[in-house]
Enzyme design. Sequence first.
Site, PDB file in Angstrom:
ATOM      1  N   ASP A  16     -52.157  89.495 -27.907  1.00 46.54           N
ATOM      2  CA  ASP A  16     -53.041  88.865 -28.933  1.00 46.54           C
ATOM      3  C   ASP A  16     -53.303  87.450 -28.626  1.00 46.54           C
ATOM      4  OD1 ASP A  16     -54.627  88.922 -31.046  1.00 46.54           O
ATOM      5  OD2 ASP A  16     -53.344  88.905 -32.629  1.00 46.54           O
ATOM      6  N   ARG A  20     -58.531  82.740 -29.155  1.00 43.05           N
ATOM      7  CA  ARG A  20     -58.037  81.457 -29.695  1.00 43.05           C
ATOM      8  C   ARG A  20     -57.584  80.589 -28.785  1.00 43.05           C
ATOM      9  NH1 ARG A  20     -54.064  84.175 -33.830  1.00 43.05           N
ATOM     10  NH2 ARG A  20     -54.711  85.894 -32.802  1.00 43.05           N
ATOM     11  N   HIS A  33     -60.134  86.383 -22.025  1.00 45.69           N
ATOM     12  CA  HIS A  33     -59.569  87.481 -21.607  1.00 45.69           C
ATOM     13  C   HIS A  33     -59.206  87.580 -20.243  1.00 45.69           C
ATOM     14  CE1 HIS A  33     -60.592  89.293 -25.409  1.00 45.69           C
ATOM     15  NE2 HIS A  33     -61.831  88.934 -25.407  1.00 45.69           N
ATOM     16  N   LEU A 127     -41.960 101.671 -12.288  1.00 45.33           N
ATOM     17  CA  LEU A 127     -42.273 101.240 -13.789  1.00 45.33           C
ATOM     18  C   LEU A 127     -43.257 102.242 -14.088  1.00 45.33           C
ATOM     19  CD1 LEU A 127     -42.285  99.174 -15.861  1.00 45.33           C
ATOM     20  CD2 LEU A 127     -44.055  97.949 -14.552  1.00 45.33           C
ATOM     21  N   ARG A 194     -48.412  91.939 -37.396  1.00 46.20           N
ATOM     22  CA  ARG A 194     -48.901  93.169 -37.873  1.00 46.20           C
ATOM     23  C   ARG A 194     -48.598  94.174 -36.595  1.00 46.20           C
ATOM     24  NH1 ARG A 194     -53.093  89.737 -39.229  1.00 46.20           N
ATOM     25  NH2 ARG A 194     -54.274  90.186 -37.431  1.00 46.20           N
ATOM     26  N   GLU A 207     -37.524  98.023 -32.592  1.00 42.91           N
ATOM     27  CA  GLU A 207     -37.348  96.202 -33.034  1.00 42.91           C
ATOM     28  C   GLU A 207     -38.758  95.665 -32.589  1.00 42.91           C
ATOM     29  OE1 GLU A 207     -34.587  95.061 -33.838  1.00 42.91           O
ATOM     30  OE2 GLU A 207     -33.432  96.902 -33.897  1.00 42.91           O
TER      31      GLU A 207
HETATM   32  C1  FPP Z   1     -56.671  90.134 -28.070  1.00 42.37           C
HETATM   33  O1  FPP Z   1     -57.122  88.955 -28.158  1.00 42.37           O
HETATM   34  C2  FPP Z   1     -56.995  90.692 -26.647  1.00 42.37           C
HETATM   35  C3  FPP Z   1     -57.696  91.804 -26.414  1.00 42.37           C
HETATM   36  C4  FPP Z   1     -58.646  92.639 -27.438  1.00 42.37           C
HETATM   37  C5  FPP Z   1     -58.152  92.090 -24.898  1.00 42.37           C
HETATM   38  C6  FPP Z   1     -57.126  92.375 -24.046  1.00 42.37           C
HETATM   39  C7  FPP Z   1     -57.489  92.151 -22.808  1.00 42.37           C
HETATM   40  C8  FPP Z   1     -56.836  91.691 -21.874  1.00 42.37           C
HETATM   41  C9  FPP Z   1     -55.414  91.050 -22.060  1.00 42.37           C
HETATM   42  C10 FPP Z   1     -57.406  91.705 -20.526  1.00 42.37           C
HETATM   43  C11 FPP Z   1     -58.047  92.551 -19.992  1.00 42.37           C
HETATM   44  C12 FPP Z   1     -56.844  93.715 -19.306  1.00 42.37           C
HETATM   45  C13 FPP Z   1     -57.284  95.054 -19.312  1.00 42.37           C
HETATM   46  C14 FPP Z   1     -56.324  95.848 -18.539  1.00 42.37           C
HETATM   47  C15 FPP Z   1     -58.582  95.475 -19.805  1.00 42.37           C
HETATM   48  P1  FPP Z   1     -58.089  88.579 -29.181  1.00 42.37           P
HETATM   49  O2  FPP Z   1     -59.546  88.567 -28.374  1.00 42.37           O
HETATM   50  O3  FPP Z   1     -58.285  89.433 -30.504  1.00 42.37           O
HETATM   51  O4  FPP Z   1     -57.542  87.144 -29.580  1.00 42.37           O
HETATM   52  P2  FPP Z   1     -58.303  86.513 -30.875  1.00 42.37           P
HETATM   53  O5  FPP Z   1     -57.288  87.058 -32.190  1.00 42.37           O
HETATM   54  O6  FPP Z   1     -57.586  85.061 -30.577  1.00 42.37           O
HETATM   55  O7  FPP Z   1     -59.502  86.334 -31.110  1.00 42.37           O
END
Ligand code: FPP
Length: 240
Positions: A16, A20, A33, A127, A194, A207
């Site tokens: 997450d 931000r 991303h 893995l 969360r 955990e």
């Molecule tokens: C959460 O951050 C992240 C996501 C919803 C996407 C996760 C994607 C990647 C780590 C890269 C792509 C990799 C693959 C395998 C598809 P957020 O956007 O909710 O952050 P925020 O809460 O700060 O807005």
Amino acid sequence: MTEKELLPCHVAVIMDGNGRWAQKNKVSRLAGHNAGMLAMKEIIKRADVLGIKYLTVYAFSTENWKRSKEEVGGIFGLLVKYVASELEELDRNNVKVRILGDYTKIPKTAAASIEKALKTTQDNDGLQFSIALNYGSRQEIVRAVKKICQKAEAGEISEDEITEELVAGALYTGEENGNIPDPDLVIRTSGEERISNFLLWQCAYSELAFTDSLWPDFTPDEFEEMIWQYTKRNRRFGGR
Ligand code: FPP
């Protein structure tokens, strides 16, 4: 017991904070991303070096479809890019890729990349890297209940045979993916504390560990430190 034996067998990660991070660094959400994808690559490598057997990441939830078309398309575009650039190395490192979630409903090019990754790594036994994609835990449980109902209606099982093992086996982490053990440790970055519809059944005794680091800033060293902190915890599973 050596430190190695105390390692978590399965670590699940809620990645997450990409949005931000993008805001903080004054770049687009997609660039956030992309930075998140680079962080993920490094965490996979460290997990492998540490000898963790199962690593699961939450990449796209069933709720993430509510984001703009541009952002959703961008995330799946990154997935295609990731598979194209990393599959060979993942395979060389004996990593087996799995998908938790209904990936038949994602854009075609991304689904094709996934098919390729699954097929290429199907015989690997290093893995076990699972990507939760178009995944939601409640939806997963509903799907499992439906599968069990169908078996009951077909007269294949009776009420007495409905056990925790049977339910667990019908989840995405169950039989269809080789029965992935429950996560020992769930990590969430970005300061949010969360579970957000992630592995609800499987996390019953996990955990939980949280860090304020935004996902793209999360380093392999911080990951490793969280793993060592975990090894010092005393898990009782409801017993004494
Ligand atoms: C959460 O951050 C992240 C996501 C919803 C996407 C996760 C994607 C990647 C780590 C890269 C792509 C990799 C693959 C395998 C598809 P957020 O956007 O909710 O952050 P925020 O809460 O700060 O807005």
